[in-house]
Design a protein around this motif. Structure first.
Motif, PDB file in Angstrom:
ATOM      1  N   VAL A   1      13.656 -15.818  19.512  1.00 24.85           N
ATOM      2  CA  VAL A   1      12.179 -15.530  18.677  1.00 24.85           C
ATOM      3  C   VAL A   1      11.266 -16.393  19.811  1.00 24.85           C
ATOM      4  CG1 VAL A   1      10.901 -16.696  17.524  1.00 24.85           C
ATOM      5  CG2 VAL A   1      13.372 -16.348  16.789  1.00 24.85           C
TER       6      VAL A   1
ATOM      7  N   ALA B   1       8.901 -18.285  20.575  1.00 22.89           N
ATOM      8  CA  ALA B   1       8.064 -19.057  19.318  1.00 22.89           C
ATOM      9  C   ALA B   1       6.338 -18.823  19.352  1.00 22.89           C
ATOM     10  CB  ALA B   1       8.747 -20.025  19.462  1.00 22.89           C
TER      11      ALA B   1
ATOM     12  N   LEU C   1       9.450 -18.426   9.993  1.00 29.14           N
ATOM     13  CA  LEU C   1      10.514 -18.673  10.507  1.00 29.14           C
ATOM     14  C   LEU C   1      12.104 -18.351   9.131  1.00 29.14           C
ATOM     15  CD1 LEU C   1      12.096 -19.478  12.799  1.00 29.14           C
ATOM     16  CD2 LEU C   1      11.714 -21.629  12.457  1.00 29.14           C
TER      17      LEU C   1
ATOM     18  N   VAL D   1      15.305 -19.922  19.670  1.00 29.24           N
ATOM     19  CA  VAL D   1      13.901 -20.209  19.736  1.00 29.24           C
ATOM     20  C   VAL D   1      13.541 -20.702  20.782  1.00 29.24           C
ATOM     21  CG1 VAL D   1      11.688 -20.701  17.872  1.00 29.24           C
ATOM     22  CG2 VAL D   1      14.218 -20.483  17.231  1.00 29.24           C
TER      23      VAL D   1
ATOM     24  N   ALA E   1      12.541 -25.831  13.975  1.00 24.43           N
ATOM     25  CA  ALA E   1      13.850 -24.838  13.840  1.00 24.43           C
ATOM     26  C   ALA E   1      14.930 -26.520  14.328  1.00 24.43           C
ATOM     27  CB  ALA E   1      12.570 -24.269  15.413  1.00 24.43           C
TER      28      ALA E   1
ATOM     29  N   VAL F   1      17.263 -24.382  20.490  1.00 27.04           N
ATOM     30  CA  VAL F   1      15.205 -24.456  21.007  1.00 27.04           C
ATOM     31  C   VAL F   1      15.939 -24.422  21.744  1.00 27.04           C
ATOM     32  CG1 VAL F   1      13.797 -25.604  21.039  1.00 27.04           C
ATOM     33  CG2 VAL F   1      14.759 -25.614  18.817  1.00 27.04           C
TER      34      VAL F   1
END
Length: 296
Positions: free
Chosen positions: A8, A10, A43, A57, A97, A104
């Motif tokens: 992702v 983000a 999300l 992410v 997240a 992350v």
């Protein structure tokens, strides 16, 4: 181990939420958190819809400190600095997240694209295929057979073969394309006078920027490209700019990743931390319920 790895982009969705959500969302201290609420909705919807087993992410933290700024100081210098009200929200989005048990990625020297590219390259070697959740055309250069890019807002998906239809060049030519045409969004100069259509036509004929520069003497005699002689002159004058622009546009595949990233498998979330964060954000009961349902 094999399967789908969701990656992702983000920051794109944080910015989108910042611009689309009303500013009257505030935390318990009175600070705006509209971007956090919008990002959380995105999300959670993604997790509910796809139920990914492997997901990372990635956040941009290197707008002014990327290795690309060292190579070319004006890189992305045309962008306005994020206001403090938004910078603060990026940290809260990361916390959200992480509390859900998601990997992350962030780094002060490499951009989110580089972190995504590095993790995908590593996991591709283990049999994974990537699902890159982003509308950013730069990321299309990462697509191989079996991979997919997903513009979530527009609900458009394409694979490596679909890059040509969208941008006029193949996935492996995207960096060369940007080296020629430049990218105004990222302040990548490219070659003056060469736009997207011409860049695509040149790569269609020569295959790559390197081949084009090696065979530049052929260009003035090439039929089907208007102003071919002028373009040849421009390329000869701005050869180094084209190569530098390609370097700026090329996603790094050797960025540092967290030691515990593994295969980015979803982990058990932290219910207490998630609850505390949602209370701080003054989230509604539906958001709290949806978030807690995602804990593993």
């Amino acid at each position: 181990m094999s399967g789908k790895l969701y990656l992702v982009d983000a920051s794109l969705y944080v910015f989108r939420a910042w611009h689309s959500m009303p500013p009257d969302f505030t935390d318990v201290d009175g600070w705006p958190v509209n971007a956090v609420h919008g990002f959380a909705r995105f999300l959670l919807e993604l997790l509910e819809r796809e139920n990914p087993r492997h997901i990372a992410v990635a956040f941009d933290e290197s707008l002014e400190t990327s290795f690309r700024n060292q190579l070319y100081p004006p890189y992305k210098a045309n962008r306005e600095p994020a206001p403090e009200e938004l910078k603060r929200q990026f940290s809260l989005c990361r916390q959200f997240a992480e509390s859900l048990g998601l990997a992350v990625l962030r780094d002060n020297h490499y951009e989110a694209d580089d972190l995504i590219g590095t993790l995908l390259a590593r996991q591709r070697a283990k049999g994974f295929h990537g699902v890159i959740v982003s509308a950013d055309k730069d990321l299309s250069q990462l697509l191989h057979d079996g991979d997919e890019q997903w513009d979530y807002a527009r609900q458009q998906r394409w694979n490596a073969a679909g890059v040509k239809e969208r941008y006029g060049v193949h996935a492996h030519q995207v960096a060369d394309f940007l080296g020629l045409a430049g990218d105004a969004i990222d302040n990548i100069p490219g070659v003056p006078g060469i736009g997207a259509k011409t860049a695509a036509a040149l790569l269609e004929h020569f295959g790559s920027l390197d081949a084009l520069l090696e065979r530049l003497a052929e260009l003035p005699f090439l039929r089907g490209i208007r102003g071919a002689a002028t373009h040849a002159k421009k390329l000869a004058e701005h050869r180094e700019a084209a190569l530098m622009s390609r370097q700026l546009a090329t996603i790094a595949l050797d960025a540092p990743l967290p030691d515990d990233i593994g295969d980015a498998a979803r982990r058990r979330g932290d219910s207490a931390a998630l609850n505390d964060l949602l209370e701080f954000l003054r989230a509604g009961p539906m958001t709290k319920r949806r978030a807690q349902e995602q804990l593993r």
